[in-house]
Design an enzyme around this catalytic site. Structure first.
Site, PDB file in Angstrom:
ATOM      1  N   GLU A 197      -0.172 -11.305   1.370  1.00 19.60           N
ATOM      2  CA  GLU A 197       0.488 -11.521   2.661  1.00 19.60           C
ATOM      3  C   GLU A 197      -0.469 -12.020   3.728  1.00 19.60           C
ATOM      4  O   GLU A 197      -0.136 -12.913   4.511  1.00 19.60           O
ATOM      5  CB  GLU A 197       1.179 -10.236   3.143  1.00 19.60           C
ATOM      6  CG  GLU A 197       2.462  -9.890   2.400  1.00 19.60           C
ATOM      7  CD  GLU A 197       2.232  -9.062   1.152  1.00 19.60           C
ATOM      8  OE1 GLU A 197       1.061  -8.733   0.857  1.00 19.60           O
ATOM      9  OE2 GLU A 197       3.217  -8.727   0.457  1.00 19.60           O
ATOM     10  N   HIS A 253       7.992   2.276   2.369  1.00 16.86           N
ATOM     11  CA  HIS A 253       8.961   1.175   2.369  1.00 16.86           C
ATOM     12  C   HIS A 253      10.099   1.405   3.363  1.00 16.86           C
ATOM     13  O   HIS A 253      11.169   0.831   3.215  1.00 16.86           O
ATOM     14  CB  HIS A 253       9.564   0.987   0.971  1.00 16.86           C
ATOM     15  CG  HIS A 253       8.651   0.310   0.009  1.00 16.86           C
ATOM     16  ND1 HIS A 253       7.545   0.933  -0.506  1.00 16.86           N
ATOM     17  CD2 HIS A 253       8.672  -0.931  -0.543  1.00 16.86           C
ATOM     18  CE1 HIS A 253       6.931   0.100  -1.336  1.00 16.86           C
ATOM     19  NE2 HIS A 253       7.591  -1.038  -1.374  1.00 16.86           N
TER      20      HIS A 253
END
Lengths: 330, 326
Positions: free
Chosen positions: B61, B130
């Site tokens: 990322e 998450h």
């Protein structure tokens, strides 16, 4: 295909640019002492051959990005010394309107995509600049500079991997001056040859004498040509040295005087001067005159910066967004 | 003519239309091309636009966010998909230090027209790493704009505006909402960034929310109506900038306000709105503003704990009762 070996004009251009950077940086140190320049200020003295080789190796439209030791690159890209000095002074006529300072020189007109302050942060940016060239189908490349400290960041590995995968037209250039601030290369890794880090990604890489304009020029030109032909990136480790501390506040007590003196013996400006005289391209007197011209140019840059005003307070809200934005004011 | 689209289809339509109109727009991220998107938002886009413009990345990322910022500096208009904004944390240096700063620190020499998009927040029993909301983190940073969709209609209209915007836009979605269907016009439309939407007007109390919590608020509005309370429901749509005026005007009418937010309470969007309303409409408030946020802890896995963590209809109704002194 080997290009023509640099001749008289290139050597004179190198001498001129390196001497400009040297005198500019000496003046910067002086101006820092007078508090005209504030904040962090990282000088380029000792590493000028890299800027010289870059200047002659690049082609029109090529892009350059680097970290915060960026005055030399800015000058090599052709930004007016007055605009660079005015930026150091924080004035409106600075190349970033006085909003960037020493670490954030920028100029779109000169294809200089900046001076970046987070170590290693410019590495993916450089690959992205190259991606845009590839996307638009140009033959231009991006020269992406970093220091030996930056190669320890994860951003390097992620970027090397994708740049190779996508064959991006970028030349990654580590200016290894052997010290990440005060920490020597030996104290940060077991892999002392930084260029070998590219091997993990099958990226071509090599070590280059960063104290020689000719060596830098040759390596940059050759590897940029590979990138232009679609053959992807190269990683160059330029062995160089900074004569001053990391920044203005660093007395550089972590290294010996002998080490510094040894590098000064191969000072790129002196070496180039001797070569020009040896080849009878210019006389010693003519070089001295050129040097005086450069000193006058630097003095003019200081005068220009001094005469440029500080930004008005209402500049604070400009250049943050591209359109009108409802800033919170209380 | 309106038809019903899933949110994922509305997002895809927005990207497809904009990419057809501007060759400099490309989509980049993990699994966006061959796999057709982790949540199938980009289904079929590789086929239409080819691998030059729909780019699969390795799991990196920081790297692909930075590469996209560099591409934006050099004339392209990237749409960066994060599989979730939880993963954007390893890329946040490039979002905050590069994308958000470029215009200012270069004195306007370079700017970054780009979108970072992907799902935010919890999505069931996904565990602590998450299930987080970073809307307020990004909203705190000048140089960015931050958008949070709540239905298929605003998904499309806001994303088209975000793609055309010349500043970096954080565009937040929700895993749990991609399959929801709402009416979307056939003809082209844009929803401007920075404007809230009064989803339902009412007289008794103002409920401000955004994103996935809008669904919970809608249920709460029905429950409140059954108790005879006529709530006004405002969807912020954009949390940087925030449309304070729409909230203030509503409070001038209702004199009472609660804010519902899926996020931890400290320094949240709800704290910010509470401060601004105390400045703008203090004299119009008949009760202190209350908020309903997630609990001030990492979200654990067990279903009972998920239920205890999230805002729900009962807590919203309680908060309304409190500001109405019922």
């Amino acid at each position: 295909m080997a290009k023509k070996k640099p001749g008289k004009q290139t050597y004179i251009d190198w001498f001129r640019m390196m001497m400009l950077i040297r005198r500019f940086e000496e003046k910067s140190a002086q101006m820092y002492g007078q508090n005209k320049i504030r904040g962090f200020c990282h000088l380029y003295i000792g590493q000028e051959a890299v800027a010289g080789g870059l200047m002659s190796a690049m082609e029109d439209g090529d892009k350059v990005i680097t970290a915060y030791r960026d005055h030399g690159h800015a000058l090599a890209m052709g930004i007016d010394p007055g605009a660079v000095m005015a930026e150091l002074f924080g004035r409106v006529d600075g190349c970033s309107k006085g909003k960037g300072g020493s670490m954030h020189m920028f100029s779109k007109a000169h294809n200089f995509l900046g001076g970046h302050g987070i170590v290693g942060g410019q590495i993916p940016l450089g690959a992205g600049i190259a991606l845009a060239e590839q996307y638009k189908g140009t033959k231009n490349v991006c020269f992406c500079f970093m220091g030996d400290g930056a190669v320890r960041q994860g951003s390097l590995h992620e970027t090397f991997n994708m740049a190779m995968l996508w064959k991006l037209p970028v030349v990654f250039i580590c200016e290894n001056n052997n010290y990440a601030m005060g920490t020597s290369v030996e104290r940060t890794t077991n892999v002392l040859d930084i260029y070998k880090m590219a091997c993990a990604y099958d990226m071509p890489s090599e070590q280059v004498d960063g104290m020689s304009c000719e060596a830098v020029h040759e390596a940059l030109e050759r590897t940029a040509d590979l990138a232009r032909k679609g053959e992807g990136p190269t990683f160059l480790e330029l062995k160089t040295y900074r004569y001053k501390g990391h920044s203005m506040s660093d007395p550089a007590k972590y290294r010996t005087k002998e080490e510094l003196e040894n590098y000064k013996k191969v000072d790129p400006i002196e070496v180039t001067r001797k070569e020009i005289i040896k080849k009878k391209w210019m006389t010693e007197k003519a070089l001295d005159e050129l040097e005086e011209e450069i000193e006058a140019e630097v003095a003019k840059a200081v005068e220009f910066a001094d005469n440029s005003p500080f930004p008005e307070p209402d500049e604070l809200y400009k250049d943050v967004y591209m359109e009108d934005y409802p800033f919170i004011v209380e | 003519m309106a038809r019903e689209l899933q949110i994922r289809e509305a997002l895809r339509e927005a990207m497809n239309e904009e990419m057809r109109a501007d060759e400099n727009i490309f989509l980049i991220g993990e699994e966006v091309a061959e796999y057709n998107g982790a949540y199938k938002v980009s289904q079929g886009m590789l086929e239409e636009f080819g691998e030059k413009r729909v780019i699969d990345t390795p799991i990196a990322e920081l790297g692909f966010a930075g590469i996209s910022v560099g591409a934006a500096m050099n004339g392209l208009r990237p749409i960066v998909e994060f599989m979730t904004f939880n993963f954007s944390l390893v890329a946040i240096d490039q979002v905050i230090n590069s994308a958000a700063k470029m215009n200012s620190m270069s004195g306007g020499e370079f700017f970054c027209p780009m979108v970072f998009r992907g799902p935010t927040g919890s999505a069931g029993q996904l565990g602590a790493q998450h299930s987080q909301n970073f809307e307020n983190w990004y909203a705190n940073c000048p140089g960015l704009k931050v958008v949070v969709l709540s239905n298929a209609y605003n998904a499309k209209g806001l994303l088209k505006s975000a793609i055309r915007d010349n500043d970096p836009v954080i565009f937040m979605e929700s895993e749990q909402m991609y399959g929801l269907k709402h009416e979307v016009p056939e003809e082209e439309y844009l929803i401007p960034l920075g404007q809230a939407n009064i989803q339902k007007s009412g007289e008794d109390v103002t409920i401000v929310s955004f994103g996935k919590m809008m669904r919970v608020c809608e249920e709460a509005v029905v429950a409140l109506a059954e108790k005879g309370i006529d709530a006004e429901l405002i969807d912020l749509q954009t949390v940087r900038p925030i449309d304070y005026k729409t909230i203030a005007d509503s409070i001038i009418k209702t004199n009472r306000c609660i804010i519902v937010e899926e996020a931890w309470p400290l320094a949240s969007i709800s704290s910010e709105i509470s401060y601004m309303m105390s400045q703008m409409v203090f004299d119009h408030l008949d009760a202190p503003i209350k908020r309903v946020t997630t609990r001030d802890v990492p979200l654990p896995y067990a279903p009972t704990l998920v239920d205890a963590f999230l805002p729900n209809v009962e807590r919203i109704v309680q908060a309304v009762d409190a500001v109405m002194y019922r």
